[in-house]
Design an enzyme around this catalytic site. Sequence first.
Site, mmCIF file in Angstrom:
data_model
loop_
_atom_site.group_PDB
_atom_site.id
_atom_site.type_symbol
_atom_site.label_atom_id
_atom_site.label_comp_id
_atom_site.label_asym_id
_atom_site.label_seq_id
_atom_site.Cartn_x
_atom_site.Cartn_y
_atom_site.Cartn_z
ATOM 1 N N GLU A 101 0.809 -1.221 0.000
ATOM 2 C CA GLU A 101 0.000 0.000 0.000
ATOM 3 C C GLU A 101 0.843 1.272 0.000
ATOM 4 O OE1 GLU A 101 -2.328 -3.398 1.553
ATOM 5 O OE2 GLU A 101 -0.368 -2.545 2.078
ATOM 6 N N HIS A 153 -14.461 -0.371 2.634
ATOM 7 C CA HIS A 153 -14.514 -1.253 3.803
ATOM 8 C C HIS A 153 -14.134 -0.520 5.095
ATOM 9 C CE1 HIS A 153 -14.561 -4.023 0.444
ATOM 10 N NE2 HIS A 153 -14.845 -5.025 1.248
ATOM 11 N N ARG A 202 -18.551 -1.134 2.745
ATOM 12 C CA ARG A 202 -18.829 -2.466 2.223
ATOM 13 C C ARG A 202 -20.330 -2.750 2.239
ATOM 14 N NH1 ARG A 202 -17.004 -8.128 5.207
ATOM 15 N NH2 ARG A 202 -17.600 -9.564 3.520
ATOM 16 N N PHE A 209 -5.918 -0.205 5.446
ATOM 17 C CA PHE A 209 -4.619 -0.241 4.784
ATOM 18 C C PHE A 209 -4.261 1.113 4.182
ATOM 19 C CE2 PHE A 209 -6.179 -4.750 3.946
ATOM 20 C CZ PHE A 209 -5.616 -5.238 5.116
#
Length: 311
Positions: free
Chosen positions: A57, A108, A166, A82
């Site tokens: 990332e 998410h 999500r 992340f």
Amino acid sequence: MKEEKIATRQSYGETLVELGKENENIVVLDADLAGATKTDLFAKAYPDRFFDLGIAEANMLGTAAGFATCGKIPYASTFAVFAAGRGYDQIRNSICYPNLNVKICATHCGITVGEDGATHQMLEDISLMRTLPNMTVISPSDDTQTRWIIKEISKINGPVYVRLARLATPIIYETNQKFEIGKAIQIGEGTDGTVFATGVTVSEAIKAQEELEKQGIHIRVVDVHTIKPIDKDMIIKSAKETAKLVSVEDHSIIGGLGTAISEVLTENYPVKLERMGMKDTFGKSGKAEELMEYFGITAKSIMGIIGTGTE
């Protein structure tokens, strides 16, 4: 609200394809999660402008910064934990410090990630991102708003962090709804209370509004889709016009939406604000709806705060 539900990550992926057709400078980067972030839709349509950097990332965000220096408009995507977590140093020093035109679209977020559990439930990203100079922070509430935001941020220069979910949520707005970055949306004219909400909690606030109406309690919902710059005028207006103020977010109450609103109130119109969200705790594994109930960010929880003053 409509009965149809769509996850804002899905809206993001579909809109990227449209945006890619309109602007050849759009490039998309992902970190081995294209299927989940829905950037795989862009990858299929424009494979020469899609770059999967793998489970790296920090490298993805550094590469996005490089693209921006070359006149491209990079959209970098991965899970929020992340993006804002592992990539914080690169966001701070490689993107925000030089004020580069990078769009970080993190999916998410919050406890509504569900069964993935506490390690994947990012509850601190609003706090991290809104403290960074030059960063715009946006948390859309439905499909319509997300589609507008993804296109709109391509027109502004500078770093943007977009928080996507999500969980599939109801469609709140018609396609002709007018939005503006930095301007919250007031839903209803009630004076018994104001519920400031963002992201997935906006639909919960509207459900609470509808149920309270049946009890003779009239509140307004304020959709704070832009966390930074926050709409100070709307916050002050609501504080002056309504009896109770509540904020609700799928995020820690430390540093998030509630904190941002409290800062405005403290400096301009000091009144009490009830903050609903995760109270200095990590998340848990479970179904998204069950976790929302457990952590008290549902319509029922909002009704309890408005109706009694305590959850």
